[in-house]
Design an enzyme around this catalytic site. Structure first.
Site, PDB file in Angstrom:
ATOM      1  N   TYR A   1      -4.421   2.214  15.724  1.00 33.27           N
ATOM      2  CA  TYR A   1      -3.169   2.242  16.483  1.00 33.27           C
ATOM      3  C   TYR A   1      -3.377   2.105  17.984  1.00 33.27           C
ATOM      4  O   TYR A   1      -2.617   1.448  18.664  1.00 33.27           O
ATOM      5  CB  TYR A   1      -2.399   3.542  16.204  1.00 33.27           C
TER       6      TYR A   1
ATOM      7  N   GLU B   1      -3.790   0.091   8.136  1.00 37.01           N
ATOM      8  CA  GLU B   1      -2.580   0.469   8.869  1.00 37.01           C
ATOM      9  C   GLU B   1      -2.691  -0.029  10.299  1.00 37.01           C
ATOM     10  O   GLU B   1      -3.763   0.027  10.896  1.00 37.01           O
ATOM     11  CB  GLU B   1      -2.377   1.991   8.949  1.00 37.01           C
TER      12      GLU B   1
ATOM     13  N   HIS C   1      -2.819  11.094   0.402  1.00 38.33           N
ATOM     14  CA  HIS C   1      -2.321  10.895   1.763  1.00 38.33           C
ATOM     15  C   HIS C   1      -1.731  12.232   2.226  1.00 38.33           C
ATOM     16  O   HIS C   1      -0.555  12.347   2.527  1.00 38.33           O
ATOM     17  CB  HIS C   1      -1.298   9.760   1.773  1.00 38.33           C
TER      18      HIS C   1
ATOM     19  N   ASN D   1      -7.632   2.284   9.786  1.00 37.48           N
ATOM     20  CA  ASN D   1      -6.313   2.366  10.418  1.00 37.48           C
ATOM     21  C   ASN D   1      -6.535   2.328  11.927  1.00 37.48           C
ATOM     22  O   ASN D   1      -7.348   3.089  12.452  1.00 37.48           O
ATOM     23  CB  ASN D   1      -5.608   3.678  10.072  1.00 37.48           C
TER      24      ASN D   1
ATOM     25  N   GLU E   1      -7.280   8.749   6.101  1.00 42.07           N
ATOM     26  CA  GLU E   1      -7.498   9.480   7.344  1.00 42.07           C
ATOM     27  C   GLU E   1      -7.963  10.920   7.127  1.00 42.07           C
ATOM     28  O   GLU E   1      -7.220  11.865   7.414  1.00 42.07           O
ATOM     29  CB  GLU E   1      -6.225   9.468   8.215  1.00 42.07           C
TER      30      GLU E   1
ATOM     31  N   ARG F   1       0.855  -1.183   0.000  1.00 40.91           N
ATOM     32  CA  ARG F   1       0.000   0.000   0.000  1.00 40.91           C
ATOM     33  C   ARG F   1       0.893   1.235   0.000  1.00 40.91           C
ATOM     34  O   ARG F   1       1.694   1.430   0.917  1.00 40.91           O
ATOM     35  CB  ARG F   1      -0.913  -0.005   1.238  1.00 40.91           C
TER      36      ARG F   1
END
Ligand SMILES: *[C@@H]1O[C@H](CO)[C@@H](O)[C@H](O)[C@H]1NC(C)=O
Ligand SMILES: *[C@@H]1O[C@H](CO)[C@@H](O)[C@H](O)[C@H]1NC(C)=O
Ligand SMILES: *[C@@H]1O[C@H](CO)[C@@H](O)[C@H](O)[C@H]1NC(C)=O
Length: 490
Positions: free
Chosen positions: A330, A395, A142, A328, A187, A97
């Site tokens: 985290y 991600e 991005h 994504n 995002e 990606r």
């Protein structure tokens, strides 16, 4: 084998399978690794590339970036993509990606002029990936908007819908025969809330609870128009898929079983993430966002809500513009109701605060705490909230200061892979792919080169930007090869 011993055998197999967590990924589960253009490419003004808003920002405000770093060279991937592909190949991933730099392909932002050198760079990268059996997964945006479009208002000019749609169409034309998975925006929160609300990322416009919503409104329309272009003009022939990527943290009520804290968590996740997903997956803004912003606008004496209202036509046009759910993940936060008014803006509108427990294991980045349990809860939430979509984890990763013996990164990835298997098994969540962030250490935005997320180390003091494999890359390679989270199967 007698009937009774066969029975015992079956029973013991069933018991063995029921023990502990399922640790093996099915054969059709895919693994990938990710990067983004501004964070790795460098070559910021090479071969006709124009300035992006990040180029402008780091050049004009070096003091706002950790160690006054910039990404003029970064990992030098603009000159080293063959080496990148070798590194990706070593991991054995199914896909890579990466993102296209809009100002590298369209230096004036619009399709009037196409920079052939920029196109060639991505063509070579894609051909090279294909030659090595690595599927490209391509993000169109991005965060590196052409500065020239920023000068015309960027995401506050409704023309962004056309600019982005035309750029997307060009990319489908140029690369769509080889690219089967597209992502429009990565995002959106970082663009709209951080860029036009809190003014922490470029273009650093303070939104005051108005512009961050306006940006989101246009961005969602730009996403939808691009999806329709793909759907109508390319899908039949190119047979690919296209969606958006939204970043979610898990919001856990700080006090369990308390209605006010549960409501705070729901408001937090909707204002921070649902706001970018709801119109696409369900239609319109999340109810709580509409309700809170409309009511607060009224109380402020405004005749029109600060939240732009979607028309019925717009709701219908945006709803359903996805082929999978890109997420994504985290970290997680604890939600607390916030009765104290903050200055105007989205953080005040959401009516809650977030904390992270000091008991949670930390990482290199202050915002990143290791909370795999949060991913498990999030996956269940996404399944239940958005009608059980196919989910691709686009991600997930861990930062440190660049150690080669990065056991903590291995532990992070392992724990997150484990909960993905558990969520599939226990809740029937349809997660079909996992993407590690990141292939290599790179420019971590305003944190510069301090926080390192790479599976490969990069020496940023070396003009050659020497890359060195880390222990976690070998671990990830073994997971992919064995399909077991331990890197080998018992
Ligand atoms: C919250 O409620 C659940 C289900 O009713 C219960 O199992 C759990 O123990 C409760 N937690 C707390 C902290 O009260
Ligand atoms: C998961 O999603 C894929 C792709 O859309 C689909 O083919 C598959 O049937 C889904 N699996 C489940 C269990 O829903
Ligand atoms: C910070 O800058 C100094 C001087 O340029 C350099 O030696 C050092 O490696 C940099 N550190 C980071 C984390 O970028």
């Amino acid at each position: 084998m007698t009937i009774s011993s066969l029975g015992l055998f079956v029973i013991s197999v069933l018991i063995a399978e029921g023990q502990g967590t399922p640790k093996r990924f099915p054969d059709d589960f895919k693994f990938g690794v990710a990067t983004s253009s501004y964070q790795i490419e460098g070559g910021w003004n090479d071969d006709g590339k124009s300035e992006s808003i990040w180029d402008r920002y780091v050049h004009e405000n070096p003091g706002r970036i950790y160690n006054k770093s910039n990404a003029d060279i970064a990992c030098d991937s603009y000159h080293k993509s063959d080496e990148d592909v070798e590194m990706i190949k070593t991991l054995g991933v199914d896909y890579y990606r990466f993102s296209l730099s809009w100002p590298r392909i369209l230096p004036y932002g619009t399709t009037d002029y196409v920079n052939q050198k920029g196109v060639e760079y991505y063509r070579n990268l894609i051909k090279n990936l294909k030659k090595n059996n690595i599927e490209p997964m391509v993000t169109l945006f991005h965060w590196d908007l052409p500065q020239t479009l920023q000068d015309r208002g960027g995401f506050l000019n409704e023309k962004i819908v056309e600019w982005f749609r035309d750029y997307a169409r060009l990319c489908f034309q140029l690369f769509g025969d080889d690219v089967k998975t597209w992502i429009t925006f990565n995002e959106p929160k970082q663009t709209c809330m951080m860029g036009y609300g809190l003014a922490i990322f470029p273009p650093r416009v303070s939104g005051h609870g108005i512009l961050e919503y306006k940006c989101t409104y246009y961005l969602l329309k730009a996403h939808a128009e691009s999806w329709h272009v793909y759907n109508e003009e390319f899908r039949q022939r190119q047979k690919g898929r296209i969606s958006i990527v939204v970043d979610f943290s898990w919001w856990e009520p700080m006090v369990a079983n308390n209605t006010m804290f549960i409501a705070a968590a729901e408001s937090g996740i909707q204002f921070m993430s649902g706001i970018y997903a709801n119109a696409i997956y369900l239609g319109d803004w999340p109810e709580i966002v509409k309700q809170r912003v409309n009511e607060r606008s009224r109380k402020e004496g405004k005749t029109v809500s600060r939240l732009p209202a979607f028309t019925e036509e717009e709701i219908a046009r945006i709803r359903g513009t996805y082929d999978f759910f890109g997420v994504n993940f985290y970290t997680s936060v604890l939600a607390v109701p916030n009765p104290i008014p903050l200055p105007s803006g989205i953080l005040n509108d959401r009516g809650c605060l977030s904390f992270q427990s000091p008991k949670w294991e930390g990482a290199g980045s202050i915002w990143l705490k290791v909370t795999p349990w949060g991913l498990k809860k999030l996956l269940k939430y996404l399944k239940e909230t958005y009608n059980n979509p196919e989910i691709i984890i686009t991600e997930n990763g861990y930062s440190d200061t660049g150690e080669l013996e990065d056991d903590k990164r291995i532990s992070y990835i392992k724990q997150h892979l484990e909960v993905i298997l558990e969520a599939r098994e226990e809740f029937g969540v349809n997660v079909t792919a996992y993407t590690a962030w990141s292939l290599m250490d790179n420019f971590e935005w305003i944190i510069g080169y301090r926080d390192r997320f790479g599976l490969y180390h990069v020496d940023f003091t070396d003009p050659e930007r020497k890359r060195t494999i880390k222990k976690s890359a070998l671990y990830y390679r073994d997971v992919i090869k064995s399909r077991c989270v331990d890197g080998k199967c018992e």
